[in-house]
Design a protein around this motif. Sequence first.
Motif, PDB file in Angstrom:
ATOM      1  N   GLU A 257       0.918  -1.040   0.270  1.00 46.95           N
ATOM      2  CA  GLU A 257      -0.169   0.801  -0.369  1.00 46.95           C
ATOM      3  C   GLU A 257       0.948   1.082  -0.064  1.00 46.95           C
ATOM      4  O   GLU A 257       2.557   1.014   0.556  1.00 46.95           O
ATOM      5  CB  GLU A 257      -1.318   0.419   0.975  1.00 46.95           C
ATOM      6  CG  GLU A 257      -1.770  -1.149   1.405  1.00 46.95           C
ATOM      7  CD  GLU A 257      -2.593  -1.193   0.051  1.00 46.95           C
ATOM      8  OE1 GLU A 257      -2.848  -0.332  -0.311  1.00 46.95           O
ATOM      9  OE2 GLU A 257      -3.298  -2.679   0.400  1.00 46.95           O
ATOM     10  N   GLU A 271      -5.160   1.818   5.031  1.00 54.98           N
ATOM     11  CA  GLU A 271      -5.789   0.521   5.098  1.00 54.98           C
ATOM     12  C   GLU A 271      -5.869  -0.063   3.471  1.00 54.98           C
ATOM     13  O   GLU A 271      -5.109   0.009   3.038  1.00 54.98           O
ATOM     14  CB  GLU A 271      -7.478   0.702   4.961  1.00 54.98           C
ATOM     15  CG  GLU A 271      -7.836   1.593   3.813  1.00 54.98           C
ATOM     16  CD  GLU A 271      -8.874   2.526   2.903  1.00 54.98           C
ATOM     17  OE1 GLU A 271      -9.971   1.867   3.863  1.00 54.98           O
ATOM     18  OE2 GLU A 271      -9.394   2.700   2.006  1.00 54.98           O
ATOM     19  N   THR A 273      -6.332  -2.098   0.990  1.00 52.56           N
ATOM     20  CA  THR A 273      -6.950  -2.923   0.165  1.00 52.56           C
ATOM     21  C   THR A 273      -6.614  -3.332  -1.000  1.00 52.56           C
ATOM     22  O   THR A 273      -5.769  -4.339  -1.236  1.00 52.56           O
ATOM     23  CB  THR A 273      -6.275  -1.145  -1.366  1.00 52.56           C
ATOM     24  OG1 THR A 273      -5.438  -1.056  -1.789  1.00 52.56           O
ATOM     25  CG2 THR A 273      -6.771  -0.067  -0.088  1.00 52.56           C
ATOM     26  N   THR A 274      -8.160  -3.482  -1.952  1.00 55.50           N
ATOM     27  CA  THR A 274      -7.999  -4.419  -3.515  1.00 55.50           C
ATOM     28  C   THR A 274      -6.553  -4.226  -4.494  1.00 55.50           C
ATOM     29  O   THR A 274      -5.826  -4.741  -5.689  1.00 55.50           O
ATOM     30  CB  THR A 274      -9.007  -4.561  -4.113  1.00 55.50           C
ATOM     31  OG1 THR A 274      -9.559  -5.378  -2.757  1.00 55.50           O
ATOM     32  CG2 THR A 274      -8.942  -5.916  -5.282  1.00 55.50           C
ATOM     33  N   GLN A 275      -6.439  -2.581  -4.920  1.00 56.65           N
ATOM     34  CA  GLN A 275      -5.630  -1.905  -5.318  1.00 56.65           C
ATOM     35  C   GLN A 275      -4.087  -2.102  -5.097  1.00 56.65           C
ATOM     36  O   GLN A 275      -3.784  -1.823  -6.270  1.00 56.65           O
ATOM     37  CB  GLN A 275      -6.265  -1.011  -6.051  1.00 56.65           C
ATOM     38  CG  GLN A 275      -6.398   0.398  -4.645  1.00 56.65           C
ATOM     39  CD  GLN A 275      -6.754   1.305  -5.210  1.00 56.65           C
ATOM     40  OE1 GLN A 275      -7.888   1.667  -5.479  1.00 56.65           O
ATOM     41  NE2 GLN A 275      -6.216   2.548  -4.722  1.00 56.65           N
ATOM     42  N   ALA A 280      -7.557   2.932  -8.618  1.00 51.42           N
ATOM     43  CA  ALA A 280      -8.539   2.010  -8.259  1.00 51.42           C
ATOM     44  C   ALA A 280      -8.696   1.230  -9.777  1.00 51.42           C
ATOM     45  O   ALA A 280      -8.434   1.510 -10.837  1.00 51.42           O
ATOM     46  CB  ALA A 280      -9.183   3.390  -8.378  1.00 51.42           C
ATOM     47  N   CYS A 293     -10.072  -7.177   0.469  1.00 54.18           N
ATOM     48  CA  CYS A 293      -9.211  -6.954   1.025  1.00 54.18           C
ATOM     49  C   CYS A 293      -9.009  -7.105   2.368  1.00 54.18           C
ATOM     50  O   CYS A 293      -8.921  -6.686   2.891  1.00 54.18           O
ATOM     51  CB  CYS A 293      -9.102  -5.372   0.421  1.00 54.18           C
ATOM     52  SG  CYS A 293     -10.040  -4.088   0.411  1.00 54.18           S
ATOM     53  N   TYR A 325     -14.125  -4.746  -1.280  1.00 52.13           N
ATOM     54  CA  TYR A 325     -13.193  -4.496  -2.832  1.00 52.13           C
ATOM     55  C   TYR A 325     -12.749  -3.067  -3.053  1.00 52.13           C
ATOM     56  O   TYR A 325     -13.937  -2.436  -2.848  1.00 52.13           O
ATOM     57  CB  TYR A 325     -13.937  -5.128  -4.146  1.00 52.13           C
ATOM     58  CG  TYR A 325     -13.439  -6.870  -4.130  1.00 52.13           C
ATOM     59  CD1 TYR A 325     -13.293  -7.119  -3.966  1.00 52.13           C
ATOM     60  CD2 TYR A 325     -15.030  -7.618  -3.458  1.00 52.13           C
ATOM     61  CE1 TYR A 325     -13.349  -9.137  -4.259  1.00 52.13           C
ATOM     62  CE2 TYR A 325     -15.423  -8.365  -3.160  1.00 52.13           C
ATOM     63  CZ  TYR A 325     -14.328  -9.040  -3.429  1.00 52.13           C
ATOM     64  OH  TYR A 325     -14.369 -10.523  -3.448  1.00 52.13           O
ATOM     65  N   LYS A 326     -12.253  -3.139  -2.341  1.00 52.14           N
ATOM     66  CA  LYS A 326     -11.630  -1.725  -2.194  1.00 52.14           C
ATOM     67  C   LYS A 326      -9.929  -1.077  -3.909  1.00 52.14           C
ATOM     68  O   LYS A 326      -9.314  -1.756  -3.726  1.00 52.14           O
ATOM     69  CB  LYS A 326     -10.211  -0.760  -0.564  1.00 52.14           C
ATOM     70  CG  LYS A 326     -11.916  -1.070  -0.202  1.00 52.14           C
ATOM     71  CD  LYS A 326     -11.593  -0.912   1.545  1.00 52.14           C
ATOM     72  CE  LYS A 326     -12.591  -0.385   2.220  1.00 52.14           C
ATOM     73  NZ  LYS A 326     -12.064  -0.097   3.315  1.00 52.14           N
ATOM     74  N   TYR A 327     -10.270  -0.539  -4.478  1.00 53.55           N
ATOM     75  CA  TYR A 327     -11.446   0.915  -4.658  1.00 53.55           C
ATOM     76  C   TYR A 327     -12.177   0.386  -5.797  1.00 53.55           C
ATOM     77  O   TYR A 327     -10.956   0.133  -6.956  1.00 53.55           O
ATOM     78  CB  TYR A 327     -10.909   2.550  -4.394  1.00 53.55           C
ATOM     79  CG  TYR A 327     -11.434   2.106  -3.021  1.00 53.55           C
ATOM     80  CD1 TYR A 327     -12.349   2.465  -2.146  1.00 53.55           C
ATOM     81  CD2 TYR A 327     -10.102   2.581  -2.673  1.00 53.55           C
ATOM     82  CE1 TYR A 327     -12.268   3.388  -0.857  1.00 53.55           C
ATOM     83  CE2 TYR A 327      -9.934   2.838  -0.855  1.00 53.55           C
ATOM     84  CZ  TYR A 327     -11.371   2.882  -0.254  1.00 53.55           C
ATOM     85  OH  TYR A 327     -11.634   3.601   0.967  1.00 53.55           O
ATOM     86  N   ALA A 390     -16.044   2.068  -2.746  1.00 55.50           N
ATOM     87  CA  ALA A 390     -15.676   0.710  -2.146  1.00 55.50           C
ATOM     88  C   ALA A 390     -16.647  -0.053  -1.854  1.00 55.50           C
ATOM     89  O   ALA A 390     -18.163   0.263  -2.285  1.00 55.50           O
ATOM     90  CB  ALA A 390     -15.267   0.645  -0.847  1.00 55.50           C
TER      91      ALA A 390
END
Length: 411
Positions: A257, A271, A273-275, A280, A293, A325-327, A390
């Motif tokens: 991240e 935080e 994240t998925t990305q 995004a 995530c 799932y972000k973002y 999200a």
Amino acid sequence: MYIADPEAHVWQDGKIYVYGSRDESDDFWCSYKHHVLFSDNLQDWNVIENSFASKGEFDQVDYHDQLLFAPDCAYKNGTYYLYYCSPKTLCEGVARSKSPLGPFSAGKEIIGANQIDPAVLVDDDGQAYYYWGQGKPKVAKLKANMTEIDSSTITLPLDEAGNKAFHEGSSIRKIGDWYYFVCADDSRENRPTCLGYATSKNPMGPFEYKGVIIDNIGCDPAVWNNHGSIEKFKDQWYVFYHRSTHNSQKFRKACIEPIKINKDGTIDEVEMTTQGAGKALAAGDLMQAERACLLSGKVFIDESKSNDIPNEELTNIAEGDYAVYKYLNFEKQLKNFRIKTNVSNNGLVELRLDEPDGTLIGSCNLSKTMNKTAFQISNCEIESVKGKHALYLVFKGENNSFFTIDWFQFY
């Protein structure tokens, strides 16, 4: 590929290299070998397998055949030094290579360092420092040969707050005139799911504890620890950490991240994240379900048992569970949603934005599948969505429905 405890370094060629332990089984931590990940853009990754081993075909440790826990790597005068540890023998060691990818050879024990999780900093003046420990961290100067510590310099580097938070997993970086000590931090949840950090103007300390960089609680119901590092790549700082899978403390995956080093030297908590390191994700792209995530409930990521192609899925999903799932970036006008599932009884998945009870943009009915290995594609219409959000998949079911998800897609 399950690589935990990621130590990231940018070397002279400008590429980023990640050294970590390798999870292979739920019966024991880590394995008898190390792989190396590397990239020149943080998006496309390569792996060199078996760059070092303590047992088997690539064995370079002639004094034991024990598991290898978290490593680190350092560079000095044309040589890369891989620092490794083996918990059953309570010893740490070092091997060498002329390449950051290895193979690292001729493992040698470091006398006086007899716990786990080594970390090494080569300072601007060429003096190297060695950090290690479990329960309480230690630091010592390395001798000029990079393979021995000066035992007369051993000290405890953290302040009182840092010692209370420290669990294991030392990592060290220098940013400007400040030294940043990162570690597995158990100041929350009574387990070391955080990466915490402390700072000092002296590599030997004392380091003042500053707080948490990232917490991986919620990545898996059974998650136990975190371990990682921070590193700068092309003018951006990142935190490298891991997440557990398989409803296990193991089967951990390296994750990234972006972080910000503030003007006062502090780091804001970020935080999961998925990305990750990227932007995004396009909402219209097919999303593999295991890229969630954050998970809530009994749901976890596991290997697919339905075919012989290596694959993962979200499984063990029950009533009220959700996956995040972000973002996702809804740039295009998308009108529909489809999802590939296996369901034990009829149910549905709610599509909500930004919160578990956030704006409902669609509900997709899921019918009972024929057997445990059969999958089906279910479709539904969605409300118009714009911007970055999200996505929360919230699951509802009849008669203790059990869900498994392979992938989903907006279209």
